[in-house]
Design a protein around this motif. Sequence first.
Motif, mmCIF file in Angstrom:
data_model
loop_
_atom_site.group_PDB
_atom_site.id
_atom_site.type_symbol
_atom_site.label_atom_id
_atom_site.label_comp_id
_atom_site.label_asym_id
_atom_site.label_seq_id
_atom_site.Cartn_x
_atom_site.Cartn_y
_atom_site.Cartn_z
ATOM 1 N N PRO A 177 0.804 -1.230 -0.033
ATOM 2 C CA PRO A 177 0.057 -0.033 -0.117
ATOM 3 C C PRO A 177 0.917 1.260 0.062
ATOM 4 O O PRO A 177 2.048 1.046 0.267
ATOM 5 N N GLN A 178 0.182 2.458 -0.353
ATOM 6 C CA GLN A 178 0.988 3.602 -0.374
ATOM 7 C C GLN A 178 0.888 4.171 0.919
ATOM 8 O O GLN A 178 -0.170 4.653 1.329
ATOM 9 N N VAL A 179 1.854 4.176 1.812
ATOM 10 C CA VAL A 179 2.092 4.748 3.179
ATOM 11 C C VAL A 179 3.438 5.579 3.368
ATOM 12 O O VAL A 179 4.283 4.881 3.018
ATOM 13 N N MET A 180 3.324 6.729 3.821
ATOM 14 C CA MET A 180 4.821 7.274 4.289
ATOM 15 C C MET A 180 5.468 6.479 5.288
ATOM 16 O O MET A 180 4.725 6.129 6.138
ATOM 17 N N ALA A 181 6.677 6.537 4.950
ATOM 18 C CA ALA A 181 7.489 5.705 6.007
ATOM 19 C C ALA A 181 7.063 6.039 7.381
ATOM 20 O O ALA A 181 7.333 5.337 8.141
ATOM 21 N N HIS A 236 5.566 -2.726 7.903
ATOM 22 C CA HIS A 236 7.131 -2.693 7.235
ATOM 23 C C HIS A 236 7.543 -4.147 7.131
ATOM 24 O O HIS A 236 7.882 -4.580 6.065
ATOM 25 N N ALA A 237 7.133 -4.962 8.252
ATOM 26 C CA ALA A 237 7.645 -6.223 8.381
ATOM 27 C C ALA A 237 6.760 -7.020 7.234
ATOM 28 O O ALA A 237 7.572 -7.927 6.502
ATOM 29 N N LYS A 238 5.580 -6.910 7.138
ATOM 30 C CA LYS A 238 4.793 -7.784 6.076
ATOM 31 C C LYS A 238 5.218 -7.327 4.749
ATOM 32 O O LYS A 238 5.117 -8.378 3.875
ATOM 33 N N VAL A 239 5.478 -6.149 4.475
ATOM 34 C CA VAL A 239 5.831 -5.759 3.014
ATOM 35 C C VAL A 239 7.202 -6.494 2.624
ATOM 36 O O VAL A 239 7.446 -6.811 1.694
ATOM 37 N N SER A 241 11.973 5.567 -3.381
ATOM 38 C CA SER A 241 10.481 5.008 -3.609
ATOM 39 C C SER A 241 9.570 5.638 -2.444
ATOM 40 O O SER A 241 9.164 5.026 -1.669
ATOM 41 N N PRO A 242 9.453 7.101 -2.461
ATOM 42 C CA PRO A 242 8.804 7.529 -1.641
ATOM 43 C C PRO A 242 7.187 7.044 -1.214
ATOM 44 O O PRO A 242 6.630 6.926 -2.456
ATOM 45 N N GLY A 243 6.721 6.836 -0.207
ATOM 46 C CA GLY A 243 5.533 6.252 0.020
ATOM 47 C C GLY A 243 5.507 4.990 -0.025
ATOM 48 O O GLY A 243 4.622 4.358 0.428
ATOM 49 N N ALA A 253 9.530 0.721 2.331
ATOM 50 C CA ALA A 253 9.694 -0.412 2.614
ATOM 51 C C ALA A 253 9.973 -1.375 1.576
ATOM 52 O O ALA A 253 10.786 -2.383 1.113
ATOM 53 N N TYR A 254 8.879 -1.361 0.496
ATOM 54 C CA TYR A 254 8.703 -2.113 -0.693
ATOM 55 C C TYR A 254 9.852 -1.714 -1.537
ATOM 56 O O TYR A 254 10.278 -2.705 -2.277
ATOM 57 N N GLY A 255 10.242 -0.707 -1.531
ATOM 58 C CA GLY A 255 11.584 -0.362 -2.604
ATOM 59 C C GLY A 255 12.615 -1.134 -1.881
ATOM 60 O O GLY A 255 13.507 -1.523 -2.668
ATOM 61 N N ALA A 256 12.863 -0.877 -0.818
ATOM 62 C CA ALA A 256 13.970 -1.670 -0.052
ATOM 63 C C ALA A 256 13.829 -3.153 -0.238
ATOM 64 O O ALA A 256 15.078 -3.739 -0.710
#
Length: 239
Positions: free
Chosen positions: A84-88, A96-99, A139-141, A144-147
């Motif tokens: 989902p789109q969520v700011m860090a 974060h862990a689930k992503v 990958s703003p927003g 965690a996905y980008g990482a």
Amino acid sequence: MNPLDFTGRAVVVTGGTRGIGAAIAHAFRMAGANVLVCGRSLAEVPGYVQADVRDPEQAAALIETAVDRFGRLDVLVNNAGGSPQVMAADASPRLHAKVIELNLIAPLHVSQAAFPVMRDQRGGGSILMIASVSGVRPSPGTAAYGAAKAGLLHLAASLAVEWAPFVRVNSLVVGPVGGPAGELVAGRAADPADVAGACLLLASPLAGYVSGAALAVHGGGEWPAYLAEFRGAAYPPQK
């Protein structure tokens, strides 16, 4: 002999019930392959198995099911992912862990289960990681996905070295698929079929000595923001 003929080959596509995954599964079926897809929710699609690949036991069971049905496993496409789109600063530790679990750890689980099957069969096998441009630029927003996608690229490169020559491991660095994001890239966003075609190529004998590669599937990439005005002047919209 057609190098893109997958008749008699067995393919597993995680998250293969919709979007890019469904297009990849369809492309392999049209090329003659036996295809197994999975997802977390029940779905009425050909060759479907319900599995949450974040769970290593379910990931292993998915591979076992494919081998039981088809007698072998030639191609694994680690496609399941997303965020989902969520700011860090606003996202919960659990999110974060689930992503990261879905986009990085799950592909490792499934690949680990697939490796001994591919290693011990004639012809070896091919593993494809569906990565993202989010893993090679900010990958703003979806930090965690980008990482996680950046980690996926590193994982694929490492496995390619560890598992050669039996198993080839490659990544696809996919850009925006569908929607208005196409205005930011080379004239249009990707169609799921564009990604599927690249998968066929990398899994085929045409790429028989390609492993550890990260193939950009983004139509040339995004224009930098500081060139946005120049782009509009240089390439006016086509009527």
